[in-house]
Design a protein around this motif. Sequence first.
Motif, PDB file in Angstrom:
ATOM      1  N   LEU A   1       5.498 -16.516   1.717  1.00  8.85           N
ATOM      2  CA  LEU A   1       5.258 -15.174   1.522  1.00  8.85           C
ATOM      3  C   LEU A   1       6.801 -14.825   0.988  1.00  8.85           C
ATOM      4  CD1 LEU A   1       3.604 -13.899   4.649  1.00  8.85           C
ATOM      5  CD2 LEU A   1       2.738 -13.680   2.466  1.00  8.85           C
ATOM      6  N   ALA A   2       7.967 -15.247   1.671  1.00 12.79           N
ATOM      7  CA  ALA A   2       9.212 -14.947   1.146  1.00 12.79           C
ATOM      8  C   ALA A   2       9.548 -15.204  -0.054  1.00 12.79           C
ATOM      9  CB  ALA A   2      10.193 -15.458   2.466  1.00 12.79           C
ATOM     10  N   GLU A   3       9.113 -16.306  -0.581  1.00 14.81           N
ATOM     11  CA  GLU A   3       9.311 -16.626  -1.808  1.00 14.81           C
ATOM     12  C   GLU A   3       8.753 -16.048  -3.114  1.00 14.81           C
ATOM     13  OE1 GLU A   3      10.387 -21.425  -1.538  1.00 14.81           O
ATOM     14  OE2 GLU A   3       8.270 -20.734  -1.787  1.00 14.81           O
ATOM     15  N   ARG A   4       7.364 -15.552  -2.692  1.00 16.46           N
ATOM     16  CA  ARG A   4       6.287 -15.060  -3.722  1.00 16.46           C
ATOM     17  C   ARG A   4       6.205 -13.684  -3.585  1.00 16.46           C
ATOM     18  NH1 ARG A   4       1.694 -19.617  -3.305  1.00 16.46           N
ATOM     19  NH2 ARG A   4       3.211 -21.552  -3.359  1.00 16.46           N
ATOM     20  N   GLU A   5       6.542 -12.748  -2.542  1.00 13.05           N
ATOM     21  CA  GLU A   5       5.995 -11.773  -2.384  1.00 13.05           C
ATOM     22  C   GLU A   5       7.337 -10.622  -2.825  1.00 13.05           C
ATOM     23  OE1 GLU A   5       3.197 -10.187  -2.200  1.00 13.05           O
ATOM     24  OE2 GLU A   5       1.953 -12.039  -1.878  1.00 13.05           O
ATOM     25  N   PRO A   6       7.134  -9.878  -3.610  1.00 13.17           N
ATOM     26  CA  PRO A   6       8.417  -8.999  -4.264  1.00 13.17           C
ATOM     27  C   PRO A   6       8.740  -7.688  -3.035  1.00 13.17           C
ATOM     28  CG  PRO A   6       6.607  -8.329  -5.619  1.00 13.17           C
ATOM     29  CD  PRO A   6       6.206  -9.675  -4.721  1.00 13.17           C
ATOM     30  N   ARG A   7       7.784  -7.530  -2.194  1.00  9.94           N
ATOM     31  CA  ARG A   7       7.902  -6.506  -1.376  1.00  9.94           C
ATOM     32  C   ARG A   7       8.686  -6.961  -0.142  1.00  9.94           C
ATOM     33  NH1 ARG A   7       7.950  -1.252  -3.248  1.00  9.94           N
ATOM     34  NH2 ARG A   7       7.326  -0.434  -0.986  1.00  9.94           N
ATOM     35  N   VAL A   8       8.803  -8.538   0.045  1.00  9.46           N
ATOM     36  CA  VAL A   8       9.479  -9.047   1.049  1.00  9.46           C
ATOM     37  C   VAL A   8      11.059  -8.996   0.917  1.00  9.46           C
ATOM     38  CG1 VAL A   8       9.797 -11.103   2.499  1.00  9.46           C
ATOM     39  CG2 VAL A   8       7.424 -10.323   1.885  1.00  9.46           C
ATOM     40  N   VAL A   9      11.817  -8.283   1.464  1.00  7.45           N
ATOM     41  CA  VAL A   9      12.986  -7.991   1.306  1.00  7.45           C
ATOM     42  C   VAL A   9      14.053  -8.594   2.405  1.00  7.45           C
ATOM     43  CG1 VAL A   9      12.825  -5.953  -0.195  1.00  7.45           C
ATOM     44  CG2 VAL A   9      13.271  -5.710   2.387  1.00  7.45           C
ATOM     45  N   ALA A  10      13.586  -9.032   3.493  1.00  8.39           N
ATOM     46  CA  ALA A  10      14.363  -9.749   4.609  1.00  8.39           C
ATOM     47  C   ALA A  10      13.447 -10.855   5.209  1.00  8.39           C
ATOM     48  CB  ALA A  10      14.795  -8.828   5.575  1.00  8.39           C
ATOM     49  N   ILE A  11      14.230 -11.680   5.911  1.00  8.77           N
ATOM     50  CA  ILE A  11      13.802 -12.716   6.756  1.00  8.77           C
ATOM     51  C   ILE A  11      13.676 -12.425   8.311  1.00  8.77           C
ATOM     52  CG2 ILE A  11      13.643 -15.277   7.240  1.00  8.77           C
ATOM     53  CD1 ILE A  11      12.819 -14.450   4.279  1.00  8.77           C
ATOM     54  N   GLY A  12      12.797 -12.380   8.884  1.00  6.54           N
ATOM     55  CA  GLY A  12      12.554 -12.285  10.661  1.00  6.54           C
ATOM     56  C   GLY A  12      11.570 -11.479  10.846  1.00  6.54           C
ATOM     57  N   GLU A  13      11.399 -11.234  12.061  1.00  6.40           N
ATOM     58  CA  GLU A  13      12.316 -11.126  13.104  1.00  6.40           C
ATOM     59  C   GLU A  13      12.603 -12.619  13.746  1.00  6.40           C
ATOM     60  OE1 GLU A  13      12.683  -8.558  17.307  1.00  6.40           O
ATOM     61  OE2 GLU A  13      11.425  -8.104  15.845  1.00  6.40           O
ATOM     62  N   THR A  14      13.664 -12.843  14.003  1.00  7.54           N
ATOM     63  CA  THR A  14      13.957 -14.453  14.499  1.00  7.54           C
ATOM     64  C   THR A  14      15.000 -14.100  15.402  1.00  7.54           C
ATOM     65  OG1 THR A  14      14.646 -16.817  14.171  1.00  7.54           O
ATOM     66  CG2 THR A  14      15.443 -14.742  12.573  1.00  7.54           C
ATOM     67  N   GLY A  15      15.548 -15.134  16.332  1.00  5.57           N
ATOM     68  CA  GLY A  15      16.658 -15.095  16.981  1.00  5.57           C
ATOM     69  C   GLY A  15      16.155 -15.846  18.237  1.00  5.57           C
ATOM     70  N   LEU A  16      17.002 -15.564  19.451  1.00  8.24           N
ATOM     71  CA  LEU A  16      16.818 -15.952  20.796  1.00  8.24           C
ATOM     72  C   LEU A  16      16.566 -15.019  21.784  1.00  8.24           C
ATOM     73  CD1 LEU A  16      19.682 -18.433  20.882  1.00  8.24           C
ATOM     74  CD2 LEU A  16      17.633 -19.016  19.955  1.00  8.24           C
ATOM     75  N   ASP A  17      15.611 -15.334  22.992  1.00  3.84           N
ATOM     76  CA  ASP A  17      15.292 -14.519  23.885  1.00  3.84           C
ATOM     77  C   ASP A  17      15.322 -15.468  25.066  1.00  3.84           C
ATOM     78  OD1 ASP A  17      13.640 -12.947  25.739  1.00  3.84           O
ATOM     79  OD2 ASP A  17      13.053 -11.671  23.729  1.00  3.84           O
TER      80      ASP A  17
ATOM     81  N   LYS B   1       0.844  -1.180  -0.004  1.00  7.44           N
ATOM     82  CA  LYS B   1      -0.103  -0.096   0.044  1.00  7.44           C
ATOM     83  C   LYS B   1       1.008   1.382   0.048  1.00  7.44           C
ATOM     84  CE  LYS B   1      -3.744   2.246   2.545  1.00  7.44           C
ATOM     85  NZ  LYS B   1      -4.667   2.141   3.708  1.00  7.44           N
ATOM     86  N   TYR B   2       2.092   1.071   0.707  1.00  7.42           N
ATOM     87  CA  TYR B   2       2.850   2.383   0.908  1.00  7.42           C
ATOM     88  C   TYR B   2       3.918   2.199   0.294  1.00  7.42           C
ATOM     89  CZ  TYR B   2      -0.752   3.493   4.645  1.00  7.42           C
ATOM     90  OH  TYR B   2      -1.694   3.804   5.057  1.00  7.42           O
ATOM     91  N   PRO B   3       4.517   3.161  -0.771  1.00  6.95           N
ATOM     92  CA  PRO B   3       5.739   2.884  -1.326  1.00  6.95           C
ATOM     93  C   PRO B   3       7.137   2.967  -0.714  1.00  6.95           C
ATOM     94  CG  PRO B   3       4.697   4.923  -2.017  1.00  6.95           C
ATOM     95  CD  PRO B   3       3.811   4.307  -1.231  1.00  6.95           C
ATOM     96  N   GLN B   4       7.046   3.684   0.548  1.00  9.70           N
ATOM     97  CA  GLN B   4       8.231   3.930   1.405  1.00  9.70           C
ATOM     98  C   GLN B   4       8.361   2.661   2.182  1.00  9.70           C
ATOM     99  OE1 GLN B   4       5.098   5.425   1.752  1.00  9.70           O
ATOM    100  NE2 GLN B   4       5.214   6.923   3.334  1.00  9.70           N
ATOM    101  N   VAL B   5       7.588   1.861   2.272  1.00 12.98           N
ATOM    102  CA  VAL B   5       7.395   0.701   3.490  1.00 12.98           C
ATOM    103  C   VAL B   5       7.774  -0.700   2.405  1.00 12.98           C
ATOM    104  CG1 VAL B   5       6.093  -0.691   4.974  1.00 12.98           C
ATOM    105  CG2 VAL B   5       5.781   1.770   4.753  1.00 12.98           C
ATOM    106  N   TRP B   6       8.748  -1.372   3.423  1.00 16.54           N
ATOM    107  CA  TRP B   6       9.020  -2.688   2.541  1.00 16.54           C
ATOM    108  C   TRP B   6       8.756  -3.656   4.012  1.00 16.54           C
ATOM    109  CZ3 TRP B   6      11.394   1.288   0.515  1.00 16.54           C
ATOM    110  CH2 TRP B   6      11.411   1.464  -0.804  1.00 16.54           C
ATOM    111  N   ALA B   7       8.812  -4.953   3.627  1.00 18.65           N
ATOM    112  CA  ALA B   7       8.250  -5.986   4.618  1.00 18.65           C
ATOM    113  C   ALA B   7       9.626  -7.251   4.984  1.00 18.65           C
ATOM    114  CB  ALA B   7       7.001  -6.911   4.255  1.00 18.65           C
ATOM    115  N   ALA B   8       9.352  -7.600   6.087  1.00 17.96           N
ATOM    116  CA  ALA B   8      10.229  -8.725   6.603  1.00 17.96           C
ATOM    117  C   ALA B   8       9.249  -9.534   6.986  1.00 17.96           C
ATOM    118  CB  ALA B   8      11.156  -8.557   7.265  1.00 17.96           C
ATOM    119  N   VAL B   9       9.440 -11.089   7.022  1.00 19.14           N
ATOM    120  CA  VAL B   9       8.438 -12.150   7.432  1.00 19.14           C
ATOM    121  C   VAL B   9       9.123 -13.093   8.308  1.00 19.14           C
ATOM    122  CG1 VAL B   9       6.530 -11.702   5.972  1.00 19.14           C
ATOM    123  CG2 VAL B   9       8.290 -13.364   5.316  1.00 19.14           C
ATOM    124  N   GLY B  10       8.680 -13.373   9.194  1.00 21.42           N
ATOM    125  CA  GLY B  10       9.214 -14.625  10.320  1.00 21.42           C
ATOM    126  C   GLY B  10       8.373 -14.650  11.296  1.00 21.42           C
TER     127      GLY B  10
END
Length: 257
Positions: A81-97, A52-61
């Motif tokens: 989503l990561a494979e098919r959506e061109p606005r998805v430019v990163a993977i995450g947020e992931t990690g350890l807590d 929707k917003y051209p200044q926003v990109w997405a990450a999924v995780g």
Amino acid sequence: MFFDTHTHLFDERFQPDLPTVLERASTAGVSRILCLGIDRESNHTAVQLAQKYPQVWAAVGLHPNYLQAVQPGDWDDVVRLAEREPRVVAIGETGLDRYWKDTPLPVQETYFQYHLDLARRLGKPVVIHCREAQEQVVRLLRQEYDRHGPIRGIMHAFSGDRITAQNCWEMGLHISFAGMVTYPKADSLRQVVPEVPLERLLLETDSPYLPPQPVRGRRNEPAFLVHTAQQIASLRGLTCEQLAEVTTANARALFGI
């Protein structure tokens, strides 16, 4: 113009006024924003906002603190989503807590590896959450590095020591600083800032969390990135314009934007 490399614009606190929030960001000089999902619903919302917003990109995780609620098919949905959506430019947020105890550490480690594998396969950077788990995160990253070489990714809202930071940038990762670096008691964190190679330096707000000191107690938003930038620029001996140019170029290269 700045790049806010970590936000959660899907948060309900932004629902009443998100267009105005984005206008304020633009006025403040924040022209690009990454919105990161934390679970199935927010991943889809992040993608919708990026569409929707051209200044926003997405990450999924799947965030480690939400893994206890993971349902069958949630990880497969991240992959789609990561494979098919061109606005998805990163993977995450992931990690350890290790601060919150909702998700057993072995489960967090398993999903962290899932994200690392997906990011490597797709050639996209991974965005890493680390809270009270520096030793464990560095250990898993070192295993990844030893097997597959340099890791494209971000240590998000970095709060560790210089040794942890150096381990990370030597493995190929970027170091991103948020509003914590402006807090009065964050002297040890501020000492890390000048040590990070300039080409590995990024900025973020983690909106709506971690508001910088001048706006402490308020909902954080991308426009407030300038407060963190002023602190970082001072510590690096740069103007804010120089810092914006370098960190935005770093982010655009990392995300392929």
